[in-house]
Write a protein that holds these residues in place. Sequence first.
Motif, PDB file in Angstrom:
ATOM      1  N   TRP A   7       0.836  -1.205   0.000  1.00  0.00           N
ATOM      2  CA  TRP A   7       0.000   0.000   0.000  1.00  0.00           C
ATOM      3  C   TRP A   7       0.864   1.246   0.000  1.00  0.00           C
ATOM      4  O   TRP A   7       0.570   2.221  -0.710  1.00  0.00           O
ATOM      5  CB  TRP A   7      -0.901  -0.014   1.224  1.00  0.00           C
ATOM      6  N   GLN A   8       1.944   1.249   0.796  1.00  0.00           N
ATOM      7  CA  GLN A   8       2.831   2.403   0.833  1.00  0.00           C
ATOM      8  C   GLN A   8       3.493   2.622  -0.524  1.00  0.00           C
ATOM      9  O   GLN A   8       3.646   3.756  -0.975  1.00  0.00           O
ATOM     10  CB  GLN A   8       3.893   2.215   1.922  1.00  0.00           C
ATOM     11  N   LYS A   9       3.885   1.519  -1.176  1.00  0.00           N
ATOM     12  CA  LYS A   9       4.495   1.643  -2.508  1.00  0.00           C
ATOM     13  C   LYS A   9       3.486   2.195  -3.499  1.00  0.00           C
ATOM     14  O   LYS A   9       3.805   3.085  -4.309  1.00  0.00           O
ATOM     15  CB  LYS A   9       4.996   0.271  -2.966  1.00  0.00           C
ATOM     16  N   GLU A  10       2.245   1.680  -3.428  1.00  0.00           N
ATOM     17  CA  GLU A  10       1.211   2.168  -4.331  1.00  0.00           C
ATOM     18  C   GLU A  10       0.902   3.630  -4.068  1.00  0.00           C
ATOM     19  O   GLU A  10       0.700   4.415  -5.007  1.00  0.00           O
ATOM     20  CB  GLU A  10      -0.052   1.320  -4.172  1.00  0.00           C
ATOM     21  N   ALA A  11       0.864   4.032  -2.765  1.00  0.00           N
ATOM     22  CA  ALA A  11       0.605   5.428  -2.433  1.00  0.00           C
ATOM     23  C   ALA A  11       1.713   6.327  -2.957  1.00  0.00           C
ATOM     24  O   ALA A  11       1.454   7.426  -3.464  1.00  0.00           O
ATOM     25  CB  ALA A  11       0.459   5.588  -0.915  1.00  0.00           C
ATOM     26  N   ARG A  68       1.227   6.662  -6.606  1.00  0.00           N
ATOM     27  CA  ARG A  68       0.125   7.578  -6.915  1.00  0.00           C
ATOM     28  C   ARG A  68       0.547   9.024  -6.698  1.00  0.00           C
ATOM     29  O   ARG A  68       0.187   9.919  -7.472  1.00  0.00           O
ATOM     30  CB  ARG A  68      -1.085   7.258  -6.033  1.00  0.00           C
ATOM     31  N   THR A  69       1.332   9.267  -5.628  1.00  0.00           N
ATOM     32  CA  THR A  69       1.801  10.628  -5.374  1.00  0.00           C
ATOM     33  C   THR A  69       2.715  11.104  -6.494  1.00  0.00           C
ATOM     34  O   THR A  69       2.608  12.244  -6.961  1.00  0.00           O
ATOM     35  CB  THR A  69       2.541  10.679  -4.028  1.00  0.00           C
ATOM     36  N   ALA A  70       3.631  10.223  -6.899  1.00  0.00           N
ATOM     37  CA  ALA A  70       4.532  10.592  -7.995  1.00  0.00           C
ATOM     38  C   ALA A  70       3.754  10.827  -9.278  1.00  0.00           C
ATOM     39  O   ALA A  70       4.037  11.766 -10.035  1.00  0.00           O
ATOM     40  CB  ALA A  70       5.572   9.497  -8.195  1.00  0.00           C
ATOM     41  N   LEU A  71       2.757   9.966  -9.537  1.00  0.00           N
ATOM     42  CA  LEU A  71       1.941  10.126 -10.734  1.00  0.00           C
ATOM     43  C   LEU A  71       1.176  11.433 -10.691  1.00  0.00           C
ATOM     44  O   LEU A  71       1.090  12.157 -11.687  1.00  0.00           O
ATOM     45  CB  LEU A  71       0.973   8.947 -10.863  1.00  0.00           C
ATOM     46  N   SER A  72       0.615  11.759  -9.508  1.00  0.00           N
ATOM     47  CA  SER A  72      -0.127  13.008  -9.377  1.00  0.00           C
ATOM     48  C   SER A  72       0.767  14.204  -9.637  1.00  0.00           C
ATOM     49  O   SER A  72       0.388  15.141 -10.350  1.00  0.00           O
ATOM     50  CB  SER A  72      -0.730  13.099  -7.966  1.00  0.00           C
ATOM     51  N   ALA A  73       1.975  14.178  -9.064  1.00  0.00           N
ATOM     52  CA  ALA A  73       2.910  15.280  -9.295  1.00  0.00           C
ATOM     53  C   ALA A  73       3.289  15.382 -10.764  1.00  0.00           C
ATOM     54  O   ALA A  73       3.394  16.486 -11.323  1.00  0.00           O
ATOM     55  CB  ALA A  73       4.153  15.089  -8.434  1.00  0.00           C
ATOM     56  N   ARG A  74       3.470  14.216 -11.409  1.00  0.00           N
ATOM     57  CA  ARG A  74       3.843  14.225 -12.820  1.00  0.00           C
ATOM     58  C   ARG A  74       2.707  14.767 -13.683  1.00  0.00           C
ATOM     59  O   ARG A  74       2.939  15.547 -14.613  1.00  0.00           O
ATOM     60  CB  ARG A  74       4.219  12.806 -13.264  1.00  0.00           C
ATOM     61  N   GLY A  89     -13.045  11.793 -13.898  1.00  0.00           N
ATOM     62  CA  GLY A  89     -13.103  12.328 -12.533  1.00  0.00           C
ATOM     63  C   GLY A  89     -12.576  11.348 -11.513  1.00  0.00           C
ATOM     64  O   GLY A  89     -11.778  11.695 -10.648  1.00  0.00           O
ATOM     65  N   ALA A  90     -13.024  10.064 -11.613  1.00  0.00           N
ATOM     66  CA  ALA A  90     -12.581   9.073 -10.633  1.00  0.00           C
ATOM     67  C   ALA A  90     -11.104   8.781 -10.751  1.00  0.00           C
ATOM     68  O   ALA A  90     -10.409   8.653  -9.750  1.00  0.00           O
ATOM     69  CB  ALA A  90     -13.400   7.786 -10.795  1.00  0.00           C
ATOM     70  N   SER A  91     -10.600   8.669 -11.988  1.00  0.00           N
ATOM     71  CA  SER A  91      -9.198   8.312 -12.179  1.00  0.00           C
ATOM     72  C   SER A  91      -8.275   9.414 -11.703  1.00  0.00           C
ATOM     73  O   SER A  91      -7.283   9.163 -11.012  1.00  0.00           O
ATOM     74  CB  SER A  91      -8.925   7.989 -13.642  1.00  0.00           C
ATOM     75  N   VAL A  92      -8.587  10.672 -12.046  1.00  0.00           N
ATOM     76  CA  VAL A  92      -7.727  11.773 -11.624  1.00  0.00           C
ATOM     77  C   VAL A  92      -7.808  11.955 -10.121  1.00  0.00           C
ATOM     78  O   VAL A  92      -6.810  12.215  -9.448  1.00  0.00           O
ATOM     79  CB  VAL A  92      -8.106  13.072 -12.371  1.00  0.00           C
ATOM     80  N   GLN A  93      -9.034  11.811  -9.543  1.00  0.00           N
ATOM     81  CA  GLN A  93      -9.160  11.943  -8.102  1.00  0.00           C
ATOM     82  C   GLN A  93      -8.355  10.878  -7.380  1.00  0.00           C
ATOM     83  O   GLN A  93      -7.727  11.131  -6.352  1.00  0.00           O
ATOM     84  CB  GLN A  93     -10.650  11.831  -7.708  1.00  0.00           C
ATOM     85  N   GLU A  94      -8.369   9.632  -7.897  1.00  0.00           N
ATOM     86  CA  GLU A  94      -7.607   8.552  -7.278  1.00  0.00           C
ATOM     87  C   GLU A  94      -6.117   8.842  -7.345  1.00  0.00           C
ATOM     88  O   GLU A  94      -5.363   8.568  -6.403  1.00  0.00           O
ATOM     89  CB  GLU A  94      -7.903   7.228  -7.978  1.00  0.00           C
ATOM     90  N   SER A  95      -5.662   9.396  -8.494  1.00  0.00           N
ATOM     91  CA  SER A  95      -4.228   9.676  -8.629  1.00  0.00           C
ATOM     92  C   SER A  95      -3.778  10.774  -7.686  1.00  0.00           C
ATOM     93  O   SER A  95      -2.606  10.871  -7.342  1.00  0.00           O
ATOM     94  CB  SER A  95      -3.916  10.072 -10.072  1.00  0.00           C
ATOM     95  N   ARG A  96      -4.743  11.619  -7.229  1.00  0.00           N
ATOM     96  CA  ARG A  96      -4.376  12.711  -6.321  1.00  0.00           C
ATOM     97  C   ARG A  96      -4.672  12.380  -4.870  1.00  0.00           C
ATOM     98  O   ARG A  96      -4.374  13.168  -3.992  1.00  0.00           O
ATOM     99  CB  ARG A  96      -5.142  13.983  -6.714  1.00  0.00           C
ATOM    100  N   SER A  97      -5.337  11.227  -4.583  1.00  0.00           N
ATOM    101  CA  SER A  97      -5.658  10.878  -3.201  1.00  0.00           C
ATOM    102  C   SER A  97      -4.460  10.289  -2.484  1.00  0.00           C
ATOM    103  O   SER A  97      -3.504   9.886  -3.069  1.00  0.00           O
ATOM    104  CB  SER A  97      -6.812   9.876  -3.190  1.00  0.00           C
TER     105      SER A  97
END
Length: 380
Positions: A163-167, A170-176, A372-380
Amino acid sequence: MIPGMHVEFPNAAARLPAPTANVLLAGFAREGVIVVIGNALIAVALTAAGVHERFIDNLVFSQAIGLSIMLLLDVARFFLQRHNALTGPRLALAMVLAIVLGASLGRGIASVVLGIGLHNAFATKDLALTGWIALTATLLVTWYGWSRTRIAELSEQVARTAWQKEAAERTALSARLQALQAQIEPHFLFNTLATLDSLIASDPPRARELLASLNRFLRATLEASRAQSETLAVQFKVLDSMLAVHAMRIGPRLAYALDLPHDCADLPVPPMLLQPLVENALKHGIQGALEGGRIDVAARRDGDHVELSVTDTGPGFGATPGTQGAGVGLVNVRERLAALYGEQAALTLIENVPHGLVARVRLPLPLRDTVGASVQESRS
């Protein structure tokens, strides 16, 4: 005479979420079934060993003693958990008391059920045999419970690490994604400002027109960088202002047209999805050609998909065959599509006859919930 099997140890239990009533009942029922089956096997073994003559006697004694120990141990463990006092020594003491009291209570119940006098139920020889069997079964069940708890603990650690790796991903993806959405080509700004500077002296009306187009483009780009999604109408408006700026800077060497059907205007798409494709067409298809060229941006529905295309009349694949399709802008678009849609979306490059290139993006419909769901998930 298998004692309680639902053994939890404090270290693992402290990290696991509190079980619901349904989970507790299901665990208790599963434990009861296992205890009943184990007690029946013990009764078979005692009968084969010649303890009591009838199998029914051994079965009643075994079930009464085993279930009594299980019930007392579960009650003690539940009480300790409710008061946040479950520790290793206290759990060991609860097991000893459950064995002693459960064996006595079970023998008494079995004697009443079978019509045997209580004085015969508590004979020293029978109590000793019951104690040894209960102790052996308790040790086996304790080891089994510890093994289950240890496995659960390790599984939890693995799940937490994943979960930490996935988070982190997701954080890196959101920043990118945010960096891609907020990206403005520096050379475009520098060249536009240089053109504006020259027009202020030579052609003030065109300078004011260029400044107005640049202002619209920068304002729309800033709004798009903060949005989770935007409609195709908004995105085409941004592209129109961007191409207007380029057309004033490049002059008659650039012609362009945008085709957005009415049934596509309100479809939501990821912000600034087409801008890198248009910039790529300008850089590789128009600016490098002495005669200039044309760029067409279009959208159309195709069944349960929408197709977006950016077409230029530049040199096409023949210009840079070793790097065609591997530019930073194209790679970024592919990464965004993969992150938001997986295999449901694609970017393809095809030759534009007689010359030029067509960059085509295919997105699934409906888009509103997906984006909406995909972008929100990438930023959560």
